[in-house]
Design an enzyme around this catalytic site. Sequence first.
Site, short mmCIF file in Angstrom:
data_model
loop_
_atom_site.label_atom_id
_atom_site.label_comp_id
_atom_site.label_asym_id
_atom_site.label_seq_id
_atom_site.Cartn_x
_atom_site.Cartn_y
_atom_site.Cartn_z
N LYS A 189 64.34 52.99 -66.37
CA LYS A 189 64.87 52.20 -67.65
C LYS A 189 63.42 51.24 -68.65
O LYS A 189 62.34 51.07 -68.65
CB LYS A 189 65.43 50.27 -67.14
CG LYS A 189 65.66 49.49 -67.42
CD LYS A 189 66.61 49.21 -68.87
CE LYS A 189 67.11 47.98 -69.79
NZ LYS A 189 65.68 47.55 -70.22
N SER A 247 57.57 39.67 -64.32
CA SER A 247 57.87 38.83 -63.43
C SER A 247 58.35 38.37 -61.78
O SER A 247 59.40 39.13 -61.50
CB SER A 247 58.67 37.83 -63.64
OG SER A 247 60.30 38.21 -64.18
N ARG A 248 58.17 36.98 -60.97
CA ARG A 248 58.79 37.43 -59.67
C ARG A 248 59.89 37.03 -60.37
O ARG A 248 61.28 37.61 -59.11
CB ARG A 248 57.92 35.91 -58.83
CG ARG A 248 58.74 35.71 -57.98
CD ARG A 248 57.82 34.38 -57.00
NE ARG A 248 56.97 34.25 -57.10
CZ ARG A 248 55.63 33.30 -56.76
NH1 ARG A 248 56.75 32.71 -55.94
NH2 ARG A 248 54.45 33.16 -56.74
N GLY A 250 62.26 38.34 -62.21
CA GLY A 250 62.72 39.95 -62.16
C GLY A 250 62.97 40.80 -60.89
O GLY A 250 64.12 41.23 -60.84
N GLY A 251 61.33 40.44 -59.93
CA GLY A 251 61.54 41.63 -58.76
C GLY A 251 62.33 40.65 -58.13
O GLY A 251 62.90 41.90 -56.91
N GLU A 270 55.85 44.77 -58.17
CA GLU A 270 54.12 43.95 -58.23
C GLU A 270 54.91 43.16 -59.31
O GLU A 270 55.14 43.33 -60.25
CB GLU A 270 54.00 44.91 -59.09
CG GLU A 270 52.04 44.07 -59.01
CD GLU A 270 51.31 44.75 -61.19
OE1 GLU A 270 51.05 43.63 -61.51
OE2 GLU A 270 51.30 45.93 -60.88
N CYS A 307 47.78 41.73 -64.90
CA CYS A 307 47.96 41.16 -63.88
C CYS A 307 47.28 41.00 -62.81
O CYS A 307 47.23 40.16 -61.95
CB CYS A 307 49.12 42.11 -62.93
SG CYS A 307 48.29 43.65 -62.90
N GLU A 398 51.41 31.30 -61.47
CA GLU A 398 51.23 32.15 -62.27
C GLU A 398 51.08 31.90 -64.30
O GLU A 398 52.26 31.50 -64.52
CB GLU A 398 50.63 33.36 -62.09
CG GLU A 398 50.19 34.46 -63.58
CD GLU A 398 50.84 36.42 -63.29
OE1 GLU A 398 50.37 36.87 -63.64
OE2 GLU A 398 52.69 35.87 -62.75
#
Length: 535
Positions: A189, A247-248, A250-251, A270, A307, A398
């Site tokens: 993607k 991002s957190r 999205g993950g 990650e 990151c 972050e």
Amino acid sequence: MSTDTQQLTGQSIVAGVGTHGNGGEVRGFNPASNQMLDPAYSLIGIEQLRLATYAAEDAFESFRSLDPETHARFLESIAENIEAVGTELVQRAMAETGLPQARLIGELGRTCNQLRLFAQVVRQGDHHGVRIDPVLPDRTPMPRVDIRQRKIPLGPVAVFGASNFPLAFSTAGGDTASALAAGCPVVFKAHNAHPGTSEIVGRAITQAISDASLHPGIFSLVYGPGASIGQALVSDPRIKAVGFTGSRGGGTALMATAAARPEPIPVYAEMSSINPVIFFAGALAEDAAGHAKAYLGSVTGSSGQLCTAPGLVFVPAGGEGDKFAAALRTETATAAGQTMLTEGIYNSWVQGVETLGQQPGVKLLAQGTKGETENAPAPSIFSTGVAQLLDNPVLHEEIFGAASLVIRYVDGADLAAALSKLEGQLTATLQLNDSDHEAVAAVLPILERKAGRILVNGWPTGVEVGHAMVHGGPFPATSDTRTSSVGTLAIERFLRPVAYQNLPDGLLPAPLQQSNPWKLTRRFDGTLRSAGEQA
């Protein structure tokens, strides 16, 4: 291979076929000017996505059965094809990301080098993890049957491109390279912020597949609305694992979708890290000004969009810490902002910095100047104490970009309390000299539980691609603390063990056969046997 970036199609590549989407379109933007770039990229719909996942499933059996030399040569040919279009690729990536040429040339080299590194892994074959417990018919009180184990690929893998690494964590980046090395087809993607860059690399992979006469379903490149197509891809029953950098939010959304499937699958995400750096008194006394300069360079490199950027720095209270702060103010005053990847990322940075500056006990310590381009904010460094860090979760969040928070600590107990409060991290960095060893030993066990990589007298921005590297860490740095998304360990994410009991030699897969035709190093009855030895 050659290509003309003026002939970008604006289409997905589904199993080798250019595919015009029916779900709208997206364009790249030059973030330095906010100028729209051609061509428009059409976005595929759910039914078109299924063509890619069906093709990946169809390709899996033949791909996972490749002999090591054919497999390794395929990975090397991808690298060669990317290098052949390197000039055009770097120029397009510069236009779509605002990143400087030198950074992208380095990233291009890293992308190709890691493909070649995985080719070496495939040839060596240790990732098969062969273990052989031979038959022991005379063992008492019970005979032992012949049991042989190897690792096999999971199946088709969904990979999501990262915003901040348009090459090394993108189309042919670490997740794709390690999945392909494991024998897993990839449905990639593309990140909508750099579609042209993704297409150029996608065509390089597709050409390598064609040249090797492999099944075209081994790789597909798709453009689509991030949420809908991403969720559809992860929920597709043909997908068996996910690689994600972002991002957190999205993950964790992808993790929830994967866990809710009738057949849950692993998501290797990650996501979020503030990468604490700890200055100990001895090191800081040696060169406070030099440390301040190096720290600022790590914070501002690539506009802080890494990151592993140091978002949190611990500095002793007292005179040496004061010297560091003064030197930092001087250095930062002359630092100009650099173009960020997208206008959206810039806006998120602005919001994050404003929120941080409004927290009780937090002060602006040093600030640079805004850059001359669009989306180039002034680097900003804030300061506070341990008490504020312990009590305020906002200080642990972050900020993706050139911003950081300096924490002044009083003593070892103060520092240990602060480090114990931190979430999981990709890295933790120790700045020390010989006089600091006792103080370091007191906090090292804490950091081992918090981070995937511990550095001494360096800076976390810069990740070596090799056999020993770990680019992972406890949640929320990653979704699975046992894994790495960089280095040869990354291949383990896409493999699983299978044991074969009493199978006739003629039915055994090649890595387990008595003659060891692939010349693998294998563990025989618990003891390693070198390549070429029979079992």
